[in-house]
Design a protein around this motif. Structure first.
Motif, short mmCIF file in Angstrom:
data_model
loop_
_atom_site.label_atom_id
_atom_site.label_comp_id
_atom_site.label_asym_id
_atom_site.label_seq_id
_atom_site.Cartn_x
_atom_site.Cartn_y
_atom_site.Cartn_z
N THR A 103 -36.73 40.93 -27.91
CA THR A 103 -38.04 41.38 -28.40
C THR A 103 -38.65 40.31 -29.31
OG1 THR A 103 -37.23 43.66 -28.33
CG2 THR A 103 -39.27 43.25 -29.55
N ASP A 104 -37.84 39.77 -30.22
CA ASP A 104 -38.33 38.70 -31.09
C ASP A 104 -38.55 37.40 -30.32
OD1 ASP A 104 -38.94 39.58 -33.63
OD2 ASP A 104 -36.88 39.49 -34.35
N ALA A 134 -46.60 41.59 -29.34
CA ALA A 134 -45.64 42.69 -29.22
C ALA A 134 -45.11 42.74 -27.80
CB ALA A 134 -46.30 44.01 -29.60
N ALA A 135 -43.79 42.85 -27.65
CA ALA A 135 -43.16 42.90 -26.34
C ALA A 135 -43.41 44.25 -25.68
CB ALA A 135 -41.66 42.64 -26.48
N PRO A 136 -43.33 44.32 -24.35
CA PRO A 136 -43.65 45.59 -23.67
C PRO A 136 -42.79 46.75 -24.12
CG PRO A 136 -42.69 43.96 -22.15
CD PRO A 136 -43.06 43.24 -23.40
N GLU A 137 -41.50 46.49 -24.47
CA GLU A 137 -40.63 47.59 -24.87
C GLU A 137 -41.05 48.22 -26.20
OE1 GLU A 137 -38.42 43.65 -25.81
OE2 GLU A 137 -39.61 44.48 -24.17
N GLN A 138 -41.83 47.51 -27.01
CA GLN A 138 -42.26 48.06 -28.30
C GLN A 138 -43.31 49.15 -28.15
OE1 GLN A 138 -42.62 43.78 -30.01
NE2 GLN A 138 -42.32 45.06 -31.82
N TYR A 139 -43.93 49.24 -26.97
CA TYR A 139 -44.93 50.27 -26.72
C TYR A 139 -44.32 51.55 -26.14
CZ TYR A 139 -48.48 46.69 -27.53
OH TYR A 139 -49.26 45.72 -28.10
N LYS A 140 -43.01 51.56 -25.92
CA LYS A 140 -42.33 52.73 -25.36
C LYS A 140 -41.64 53.50 -26.48
CE LYS A 140 -41.51 50.17 -21.07
NZ LYS A 140 -40.50 49.62 -20.14
N ASP A 141 -41.80 54.81 -26.47
CA ASP A 141 -41.27 55.63 -27.55
C ASP A 141 -39.76 55.49 -27.69
OD1 ASP A 141 -43.75 56.51 -28.18
OD2 ASP A 141 -43.52 58.53 -27.39
N ASN A 142 -39.32 55.15 -28.91
CA ASN A 142 -37.90 55.06 -29.27
C ASN A 142 -37.09 54.19 -28.32
OD1 ASN A 142 -37.67 56.70 -31.68
ND2 ASN A 142 -38.23 58.42 -30.38
N PHE A 143 -37.72 53.17 -27.76
CA PHE A 143 -37.02 52.26 -26.86
C PHE A 143 -36.30 51.21 -27.70
CE2 PHE A 143 -36.44 49.16 -23.49
CZ PHE A 143 -36.28 49.96 -22.36
N GLU A 144 -35.11 50.84 -27.27
CA GLU A 144 -34.32 49.87 -28.03
C GLU A 144 -35.03 48.51 -28.07
OE1 GLU A 144 -29.94 47.63 -27.92
OE2 GLU A 144 -30.53 49.03 -26.33
N ILE A 145 -35.10 47.94 -29.25
CA ILE A 145 -35.61 46.58 -29.39
C ILE A 145 -34.49 45.70 -29.92
CG2 ILE A 145 -38.03 47.21 -29.63
CD1 ILE A 145 -37.80 47.09 -32.61
N GLN A 170 -41.29 36.75 -20.12
CA GLN A 170 -41.04 37.63 -18.98
C GLN A 170 -41.17 39.09 -19.41
OE1 GLN A 170 -40.34 37.00 -15.71
NE2 GLN A 170 -40.74 34.82 -16.10
N MET A 171 -41.84 39.89 -18.60
CA MET A 171 -42.00 41.31 -18.91
C MET A 171 -40.68 42.06 -18.81
SD MET A 171 -45.17 41.90 -19.71
CE MET A 171 -45.49 43.63 -19.37
N ASN A 172 -39.86 41.68 -17.86
CA ASN A 172 -38.54 42.29 -17.68
C ASN A 172 -37.55 41.64 -18.65
OD1 ASN A 172 -36.02 43.16 -16.87
ND2 ASN A 172 -36.46 43.00 -14.68
N ARG A 173 -36.96 42.44 -19.54
CA ARG A 173 -36.06 41.86 -20.54
C ARG A 173 -34.86 41.17 -19.92
NH1 ARG A 173 -34.98 45.43 -25.81
NH2 ARG A 173 -34.09 46.92 -24.37
#
Length: 544
Positions: free
Chosen positions: A242-243, A227-238, A295-298
């Motif tokens: 992400t895939d 799971a990408a880091p953004e998936q752990y943030k509430d209602n964050f755009e994926i 990369q952690m930064n999208r």
């Protein structure tokens, strides 16, 4: 004859315990799951529950029309419905109806889009979809499949790149097609991938976006390490990136035998730990693609599947290298300040990084080997789990204990207590990225080996901790020469590009955040800043 609800083999009515799988057919399937034997759409028989997430559940099923085993997926959003034992219909409280209706509509839309895809060779086949019992159902194939995790284990714990590439390229195409249709998977992980008896990779585990990120009306299911880091943030755009993260993490697992650390943990330490031996056996451009896709930064991550495919490919001729260099010479820079000054198109940023990666690693050459990764894995259509194992007479005497991971002092104390083992330290130790310095990294004889003499000598190897490697001086060298020098020492190389008045085009301006002579752990990421030459005059960048 009735069917066993555990394996769908025919059983005798008088014998409720299945002789094939041991399932007790006198038991009931308790709520909220459908009762055993429920008939859906006048043709599908519901058997045991297989697995559940916050959006849906899967049952083993039987198609009475075709006489085949299928998988039945039922929309079953946890917390938004009620169903009692021995009941089929779902009941929704008035205050939950709007949320339930919206989630069910998104579930149906998602699967309708999946069924509209034309190239589905890399996905589990969807056979049917319908509504009943105040909910929605999807019927999926039940093929002769093993999980990708099992496949990697049977292949020696990891795959070589020449075996991995043909498996993953159709998967990249599938995900690319999904995103062009406006949907994603967002849970690409070894546990959602399957290998068929014909050696094809199949993607399963489909769920709507609501299930694959935090903060929605559903209880999310995320796969640690993928799971990408953004998936752990509430209602964050994926999105596509992400895939890309999930697929690259799964590719990382295939090639190394281990998943990356959980994205939440990587926020503290973003390094990707790869052993020196692994880095050396992989083509440099593949190692670079792994680093760029994870990369952690999208904004720094590989942007889409076309770019990922390009970074995982390698040119096979010198002419191709020259073509890339020629195209690179006309590219625009990455530097944001310069973009604002000269009105450079920011979409060229990702292209610059991609082209430089291809240019640097294209000289790796042709390394395709002809192998058959399925040898010993499938026999007569049966999975590897059914292959009979050699029978060994049990040893009833003492066996060698497990000292791996202990310090020498701990192991010596354990051996002294046992009395049948003497420890001896072998050689000078070995470097290890995973075993702390001073702890035992390996032992001979292995754990569980019979002890036939007393005392028996066990030779142990102590870890020297991570290997520290000196960064060579690559400033002023060509980008390709610098990358080669760094990858030879086990580093993962990435690069940025910007204009320079003093450094010639294609040469390294500096090593970002590090310096020549500094020692880092093998497998660490080293970023280079590469020159695009002198910046064009402003007059040449403005039109009108």
């Amino acid at each position: 004859m009735p069917l066993c609800m555990g394996c769908l083999h025919e059983i005798d009515e008088a014998n409720t315990v299945c002789p094939s799988c041991g399932f007790d057919n006198s038991a009931k399937q308790t709520a909220p799951f459908l009762p055993y034997g429920t008939i859906l759409n006048n043709k599908y028989v519901v058997a045991k529950n297989l697995d559940t997430n916050g959006e849906s559940t899967r049952y083993l099923g039987f198609d009475k029309t075709s006489g085949t085993v299928v998988v039945i997926r039922e929309f079953l959003p946890i917390g938004l419905f009620d169903r009692g034992d021995d009941e089929e219909k779902l009941f929704v409280a008035p205050n939950d109806r709007l949320k339930y209706s919206r989630a069910m509509s998104e579930f149906q839309d998602y699967y309708e889009t999946l069924m509209s895809l034309t190239d589905t060779s890399a996905m589990v086949t969807i056979l049917d979809a319908f509504t009943a019992n105040n909910t929605a159902y999807v019927i999926e194939e039940h093929d002769d499949l093993i999980t990708f995790t099992e496949y990697v284990e049977y292949s020696g714990g990891h795959l070589e790149w020449d075996a991995t590439r043909p498996l993953f390229m159709p998967l990249i195409t599938l995900l690319e097609s999904m995103h062009k249709k406006g949907i994603g998977h967002y849970a690409v992980a070894p546990s959602n991938l399957y290998v068929t008896s014909s050696g094809k990779l199949k993607l399963g585990g489909f769920s709507s976006e609501n299930e694959r990120k935090r903060g929605t009306i559903l209880k999310s299911q995320l796969f640690s390490g993928c799971a990408a880091p953004e998936q752990y943030k509430d209602n964050f755009e994926i999105d596509t990136t992400t895939d890309v993260y999930g697929l690259t993490a799964t590719l990382f697992f295939a090639l190394t035998g281990n998943l990356p650390a959980n994205a939440k943990d990587r926020e503290k330490d973003a390094r990707l730990l790869i052993s020196t031996n692994t880095v050396k056996r992989l083509p440099p451009h593949v190692v670079s693609a792994l680093a760029n896709g994870l990369q952690m930064n999208r904004d720094s991550r590989i942007a889409d599947f076309d770019e990922l495919r390009a970074q995982l490919s390698v040119s096979s001729t010198v002419q191709a290298i020259q073509d890339e260099i020629s195209r690179t010479a006309s590219m625009t820079p990455i530097k944001t300040a310069q973009e604002k000054k000269s009105k450079v198109n920011p979409t060229a940023v990702g292209i610059v990084a991609t082209i430089f990666s291809l240019m640097i690693f294209a000289a790796v050459g042709l390394w395709w080997l002809s192998i058959n990764p399925l040898v010993g894995l499938f026999t007569g259509g049966e999975t590897a789990a059914t292959i009979p194992q050699e029978t060994i007479e049990d040893w009833t005497g003492p066996v060698v204990a497990n000292y791996i991971g202990m310090t020498y002092e701990q192991a010596a104390a354990a051996a002294a207590t046992d009395g049948s083992v003497t420890l001896k330290i072998s050689a000078d130790g070995e470097y290890s990225d995973t075993v702390p310095e001073g702890s035992i990294i390996s032992q001979e004889p292995a754990v569980g080996e019979p002890i036939t003499t007393s005392p028996s000598v066990v030779y142990i190897v102590l870890s020297k901790g991570p290997e520290l490697v000196e960064i060579p001086d690559v400033v002023g060298k060509s980008a390709s020469a610098a990358a080669e020098a760094l990858t030879e020492r086990g580093f993962i190389v990435t690069q940025e590009a910007e204009y320079s008045d003093s450094v010639a085009e294609g040469k390294v301006i500096e090593i970002i955040d590090h310096r020549a002579g500094e020692k880092l752990q093998s497998g660490s990421e080293v970023s280079l800043k590469v020159s695009l030459g002198k910046e064009p005059d402003d007059d040449n960048n403005n039109i009108g």
